[in-house]
Design an enzyme around this catalytic site. Structure first.
Site, PDB file in Angstrom:
ATOM      1  N   GLN A 118      26.761 -33.810 -25.549  1.00  0.00           N
ATOM      2  CA  GLN A 118      27.847 -34.166 -26.487  1.00  0.00           C
ATOM      3  C   GLN A 118      27.671 -35.723 -26.978  1.00  0.00           C
ATOM      4  O   GLN A 118      28.552 -36.044 -27.988  1.00  0.00           O
ATOM      5  CB  GLN A 118      29.276 -34.085 -25.866  1.00  0.00           C
ATOM      6  CG  GLN A 118      29.602 -32.813 -25.328  1.00  0.00           C
ATOM      7  CD  GLN A 118      30.606 -32.416 -24.436  1.00  0.00           C
ATOM      8  OE1 GLN A 118      31.840 -32.166 -24.885  1.00  0.00           O
ATOM      9  NE2 GLN A 118      30.438 -32.523 -23.128  1.00  0.00           N
ATOM     10  N   ASN A 119      26.910 -36.565 -26.642  1.00  0.00           N
ATOM     11  CA  ASN A 119      26.809 -37.883 -26.783  1.00  0.00           C
ATOM     12  C   ASN A 119      26.009 -37.959 -28.181  1.00  0.00           C
ATOM     13  O   ASN A 119      24.966 -37.070 -28.360  1.00  0.00           O
ATOM     14  CB  ASN A 119      26.064 -38.638 -25.657  1.00  0.00           C
ATOM     15  CG  ASN A 119      27.011 -38.669 -24.603  1.00  0.00           C
ATOM     16  OD1 ASN A 119      28.192 -38.310 -24.802  1.00  0.00           O
ATOM     17  ND2 ASN A 119      26.428 -39.005 -23.570  1.00  0.00           N
ATOM     18  N   ASP A 127      24.645 -40.945 -28.827  1.00  0.00           N
ATOM     19  CA  ASP A 127      23.602 -41.883 -28.623  1.00  0.00           C
ATOM     20  C   ASP A 127      22.318 -41.273 -28.203  1.00  0.00           C
ATOM     21  O   ASP A 127      22.031 -40.134 -28.102  1.00  0.00           O
ATOM     22  CB  ASP A 127      24.169 -42.871 -27.689  1.00  0.00           C
ATOM     23  CG  ASP A 127      24.090 -42.069 -26.351  1.00  0.00           C
ATOM     24  OD1 ASP A 127      22.983 -41.547 -25.720  1.00  0.00           O
ATOM     25  OD2 ASP A 127      25.209 -42.391 -25.520  1.00  0.00           O
ATOM     26  N   HIS A 133      27.111 -32.769 -30.882  1.00  0.00           N
ATOM     27  CA  HIS A 133      27.779 -33.597 -31.836  1.00  0.00           C
ATOM     28  C   HIS A 133      27.296 -34.457 -32.568  1.00  0.00           C
ATOM     29  O   HIS A 133      27.753 -35.410 -33.351  1.00  0.00           O
ATOM     30  CB  HIS A 133      28.844 -34.263 -30.717  1.00  0.00           C
ATOM     31  CG  HIS A 133      29.682 -33.318 -30.468  1.00  0.00           C
ATOM     32  ND1 HIS A 133      30.645 -33.681 -29.300  1.00  0.00           N
ATOM     33  CD2 HIS A 133      29.981 -31.840 -30.413  1.00  0.00           C
ATOM     34  CE1 HIS A 133      31.304 -32.549 -28.685  1.00  0.00           C
ATOM     35  NE2 HIS A 133      31.078 -31.522 -29.341  1.00  0.00           N
ATOM     36  N   CYS A 163      26.690 -33.932 -50.866  1.00  0.00           N
ATOM     37  CA  CYS A 163      25.522 -32.796 -51.020  1.00  0.00           C
ATOM     38  C   CYS A 163      24.748 -32.630 -49.794  1.00  0.00           C
ATOM     39  O   CYS A 163      23.903 -31.655 -49.990  1.00  0.00           O
ATOM     40  CB  CYS A 163      24.694 -33.428 -52.320  1.00  0.00           C
ATOM     41  SG  CYS A 163      23.615 -34.805 -52.065  1.00  0.00           S
ATOM     42  N   CYS A 188      25.295 -41.989 -52.456  1.00  0.00           N
ATOM     43  CA  CYS A 188      24.317 -41.067 -52.458  1.00  0.00           C
ATOM     44  C   CYS A 188      23.667 -41.376 -53.965  1.00  0.00           C
ATOM     45  O   CYS A 188      24.264 -41.574 -55.053  1.00  0.00           O
ATOM     46  CB  CYS A 188      24.640 -39.547 -52.325  1.00  0.00           C
ATOM     47  SG  CYS A 188      23.352 -38.508 -52.548  1.00  0.00           S
ATOM     48  N   ASN A 244      31.058 -36.441 -11.694  1.00  0.00           N
ATOM     49  CA  ASN A 244      32.054 -37.131 -12.282  1.00  0.00           C
ATOM     50  C   ASN A 244      32.943 -37.847 -11.188  1.00  0.00           C
ATOM     51  O   ASN A 244      33.185 -37.170 -10.273  1.00  0.00           O
ATOM     52  CB  ASN A 244      32.826 -36.086 -12.867  1.00  0.00           C
ATOM     53  CG  ASN A 244      33.757 -36.785 -14.068  1.00  0.00           C
ATOM     54  OD1 ASN A 244      34.374 -37.709 -13.685  1.00  0.00           O
ATOM     55  ND2 ASN A 244      33.824 -35.944 -15.323  1.00  0.00           N
TER      56      ASN A 244
HETATM   57  P1  OAD Z   1      35.453 -38.252 -22.406  1.00  0.00           P
HETATM   58  O1  OAD Z   1      35.805 -39.487 -22.645  1.00  0.00           O
HETATM   59  O2  OAD Z   1      36.407 -37.115 -22.937  1.00  0.00           O
HETATM   60  O3  OAD Z   1      35.274 -37.814 -20.810  1.00  0.00           O
HETATM   61  C1  OAD Z   1      34.350 -38.721 -20.260  1.00  0.00           C
HETATM   62  C2  OAD Z   1      34.202 -38.271 -18.646  1.00  0.00           C
HETATM   63  O4  OAD Z   1      33.268 -39.043 -18.020  1.00  0.00           O
HETATM   64  C3  OAD Z   1      35.461 -38.289 -17.948  1.00  0.00           C
HETATM   65  O5  OAD Z   1      35.704 -36.977 -17.353  1.00  0.00           O
HETATM   66  C4  OAD Z   1      35.210 -39.595 -16.731  1.00  0.00           C
HETATM   67  O6  OAD Z   1      35.950 -39.100 -15.611  1.00  0.00           O
HETATM   68  C5  OAD Z   1      33.831 -39.217 -16.691  1.00  0.00           C
HETATM   69  N1  OAD Z   1      33.023 -40.693 -16.377  1.00  0.00           N
HETATM   70  C6  OAD Z   1      33.602 -41.927 -16.700  1.00  0.00           C
HETATM   71  N2  OAD Z   1      32.600 -42.724 -16.089  1.00  0.00           N
HETATM   72  C7  OAD Z   1      31.259 -42.025 -15.238  1.00  0.00           C
HETATM   73  C8  OAD Z   1      30.276 -42.253 -14.738  1.00  0.00           C
HETATM   74  N3  OAD Z   1      29.995 -43.498 -14.522  1.00  0.00           N
HETATM   75  N4  OAD Z   1      29.497 -41.326 -14.449  1.00  0.00           N
HETATM   76  C9  OAD Z   1      29.861 -39.974 -14.629  1.00  0.00           C
HETATM   77  N5  OAD Z   1      31.177 -39.584 -15.417  1.00  0.00           N
HETATM   78  C10 OAD Z   1      31.797 -40.596 -15.684  1.00  0.00           C
HETATM   79  O7  OAD Z   1      33.900 -37.683 -23.098  1.00  0.00           O
HETATM   80  P2  OAD Z   1      33.372 -36.274 -23.532  1.00  0.00           P
HETATM   81  O8  OAD Z   1      33.760 -35.174 -22.331  1.00  0.00           O
HETATM   82  O9  OAD Z   1      31.900 -36.685 -23.796  1.00  0.00           O
HETATM   83  O10 OAD Z   1      33.299 -35.650 -29.560  1.00  0.00           O
HETATM   84  O11 OAD Z   1      34.036 -35.815 -24.707  1.00  0.00           O
HETATM   85  C11 OAD Z   1      33.671 -34.971 -25.238  1.00  0.00           C
HETATM   86  C12 OAD Z   1      33.814 -35.103 -27.094  1.00  0.00           C
HETATM   87  O12 OAD Z   1      34.963 -35.689 -27.258  1.00  0.00           O
HETATM   88  C13 OAD Z   1      33.113 -36.142 -27.423  1.00  0.00           C
HETATM   89  O13 OAD Z   1      31.364 -35.901 -27.803  1.00  0.00           O
HETATM   90  C14 OAD Z   1      33.602 -36.727 -28.529  1.00  0.00           C
HETATM   91  C15 OAD Z   1      34.950 -36.735 -28.397  1.00  0.00           C
HETATM   92  O14 OAD Z   1      36.061 -36.454 -29.308  1.00  0.00           O
HETATM   93  C16 OAD Z   1      33.056 -35.714 -31.097  1.00  0.00           C
HETATM   94  O15 OAD Z   1      32.776 -36.954 -31.372  1.00  0.00           O
HETATM   95  C17 OAD Z   1      32.828 -34.571 -31.813  1.00  0.00           C
END
Ligand code: OAD
Length: 260
Positions: free
Chosen positions: A106-107, A109, A124, A135, A154, A220
């Protein structure tokens, strides 16, 4: 590392070492130890300090394109400065020893790619890519765009250029999503790493895997919305736990190839 965690890692490694098809879903947590902020962590998460509706939606972009542009330029710089951490490297190593491996992230980067991962699906989008908001024409970022107060426009339709990331209310890239769903439905084990598991349809992928009887293994430090369905939850940071887990898998695989 305590004894209980060692045992859990060994149990997870046993399942993974026996798998020929592995699917992995990563979220912001996998990049946290590289210094890229998560979204929902209470104190440090991006969405605790900024309003997603203002910065990651069509409405927010229409209301103030300059603010959105400057925020993404700032995040891009942060991602470019970041380096992959041992968690990213461990996933690349696991891919290299697995016949069919799909890394669904979902990252936005590119730290998985920079660590050596090859089969990566960006559900994402990607922060270092750009296109026209009107466009859809792809756009190559110029040096001067980085400090500009407003987004470039653009050359074809004069609409604003935007980052190629998925904003709230927008559809995910269809091909990536289809490939991710196929991987979830055909894998022998599904790993969920560093995601809160609250954003759909990404959070539905482990459910699809589970329905086909694939075990779920989660890494996690905190409990997530997906922890309950996981067979094994490795509670800790992925940068520390994934290298241990993948090394345990490697040792088991080596044992399978050279049985005594
Ligand atoms: P979140 O910020 O919602 O969740 C991050 C998760 O990483 C949490 O469950 C933390 O406990 C965990 N975490 C923190 N540090 C960690 C570590 N060192 N090792 C492992 N886990 C750790 O991020 P996402 O679940 O990625 O969407 O969020 C999903 C989507 O919501 C993103 O892609 C973004 C956001 O809105 C879009 O931009 C479309």
């Amino acid at each position: 590392m305590n004894e209980k965690m060692e045992r859990l890692i060994e149990s997870a490694a046993e399942i993974i070492a026996a798998a020929r098809r592995i699917a992995v879903l990563t979220g912001a947590g996998v990049s946290a130890e590289s210094g890229v902020g998560t979204f929902r962590d209470a104190q440090t998460g991006l969405w605790s300090r900024f309003d997603p509706q203002q910065l990651a939606s069509q409405e927010g972009f229409a209301a103030d394109p300059g603010r959105v542009w400057r925020w993404y330029m700032h995040r891009l710089e942060m991602v470019e400065r970041a380096r992959p951490n041992p968690g990213h490297a461990a996933l690349a190593a696991l891919e290299a020893m697995t016949p069919t491996f799909t890394l669904i992230t979902q990252n936005v980067d590119d730290l998985h790619e920079r660590a050596g991962s090859r089969n990566v699906l960006h559900l994402h989008g990607r922060i270092e890519r750009f296109h026209c908001n009107g466009c859809g024409l792809p756009y190559t970022l110029r040096m001067e765009d980085r400090d500009a107060p407003m987004p470039p426009t653009c050359t074809f339709c004069t609409d604003y250029i935007r980052p190629s990331v998925v904003w709230f209310g927008e559809l995910l890239p269809a091909q990536e999503l289809a490939e991710a769903q196929r991987a979830a439905e055909t894998c022998d084990v599904f790993l969920v790493i560093g995601t809160s598991g609250v954003v759909y349809p990404a959070a539905h992928l482990p459910v699809m895997a589970k329905r086909r009887a694939a075990p779920i293994i989660e890494v996690n430090p905190e409990e997530s919305a997906l922890s309950e369905m996981a067979e094994i939850w490795l509670s800790g940071p992925s940068g520390a736990l994934l290298p241990r887990l993948v090394e345990a898998v490697r040792l088991r695989r080596a044992g399978q190839e050279n049985p005594r």
